[in-house]
Design a protein around this motif. Sequence first.
Motif, PDB file in Angstrom:
ATOM      1  N   GLU A  54      32.572  60.497  57.336  1.00 20.64           N
ATOM      2  CA  GLU A  54      33.348  58.804  56.819  1.00 20.64           C
ATOM      3  C   GLU A  54      32.288  58.180  57.234  1.00 20.64           C
ATOM      4  N   GLN A  55      31.598  57.868  57.309  1.00 19.22           N
ATOM      5  CA  GLN A  55      30.401  56.419  57.704  1.00 19.22           C
ATOM      6  C   GLN A  55      30.939  54.913  56.773  1.00 19.22           C
ATOM      7  N   ILE A  56      30.714  53.505  57.585  1.00 16.15           N
ATOM      8  CA  ILE A  56      31.112  53.115  57.537  1.00 16.15           C
ATOM      9  C   ILE A  56      30.759  51.292  57.956  1.00 16.15           C
ATOM     10  N   GLY A  57      29.812  50.147  57.760  1.00 17.36           N
ATOM     11  CA  GLY A  57      28.701  49.918  58.608  1.00 17.36           C
ATOM     12  C   GLY A  57      27.729  48.275  57.393  1.00 17.36           C
ATOM     13  N   LYS A  58      27.465  47.955  58.519  1.00 19.80           N
ATOM     14  CA  LYS A  58      26.989  45.925  57.939  1.00 19.80           C
ATOM     15  C   LYS A  58      26.436  46.650  56.894  1.00 19.80           C
ATOM     16  N   TYR A  62      29.409  52.025  52.904  1.00 19.01           N
ATOM     17  CA  TYR A  62      30.374  53.087  52.760  1.00 19.01           C
ATOM     18  C   TYR A  62      30.555  54.173  52.218  1.00 19.01           C
ATOM     19  N   SER A  63      30.064  55.224  53.190  1.00 23.72           N
ATOM     20  CA  SER A  63      30.213  56.560  52.184  1.00 23.72           C
ATOM     21  C   SER A  63      30.379  57.210  52.589  1.00 23.72           C
ATOM     22  N   LEU A  64      31.259  58.807  52.584  1.00 21.98           N
ATOM     23  CA  LEU A  64      31.852  59.609  52.903  1.00 21.98           C
ATOM     24  C   LEU A  64      31.511  61.309  52.233  1.00 21.98           C
ATOM     25  N   GLY A  68      31.390  68.353  51.312  1.00 20.94           N
ATOM     26  CA  GLY A  68      29.638  68.833  51.064  1.00 20.94           C
ATOM     27  C   GLY A  68      28.911  67.633  50.252  1.00 20.94           C
ATOM     28  N   GLU A  69      29.130  67.194  49.146  1.00 20.19           N
ATOM     29  CA  GLU A  69      28.356  66.417  48.232  1.00 20.19           C
ATOM     30  C   GLU A  69      28.769  64.997  48.896  1.00 20.19           C
ATOM     31  N   VAL A  70      27.883  63.686  49.166  1.00 23.24           N
ATOM     32  CA  VAL A  70      27.349  62.469  49.574  1.00 23.24           C
ATOM     33  C   VAL A  70      28.491  61.864  48.484  1.00 23.24           C
TER      34      VAL A  70
END
Length: 155
Positions: A54-58, A62-64, A68-70
């Motif tokens: 899980e990644q969120i950034g300016k 936002y993704s997760l 296994g599938e992004v």
Amino acid sequence: MDDQLQELYAFLFAPERCFIADEEEWIEGGVGEFLETIRSFLEARGVVLEISNEQIGKDEGYSLAVNGEVVVLYTEAELAVTRGQETLARTTAPVNRLLTEADAAEQMYCYSGWNDLAVIFLTLAEHAKACATLEAAGYEFPEIPYDPAVATNLL
């Protein structure tokens, strides 16, 4: 409110099928945490759910990863225009795919009321009945998932 609507809302918002979330929290990075809250419901229907990366950034949006599938929930460019509304549809899509693959009867729908979000699991027959009851009373069920090409099929 008439009796049919009261019965429908009691059915839709019953704790065994309805999970309450904060839509703004989803947009701010809370999707993975929410998916953890529905894990036992999904597992009871044969769905294996693995959330990672899980990644969120300016700059990134936002993704997760779901099993296994992004899944890109939104990009920063989209967020500037839509305020994250695509997050709902992009969250329900992989969950509904997993439910279908597990031959589960239900699908995941989001009843969006501005900041409040009710995630409701319904069979197709239950969904059709809810839509018909609300339509007869002059209401709509603001439904996600929807076909992005035809964004008018809100429940």
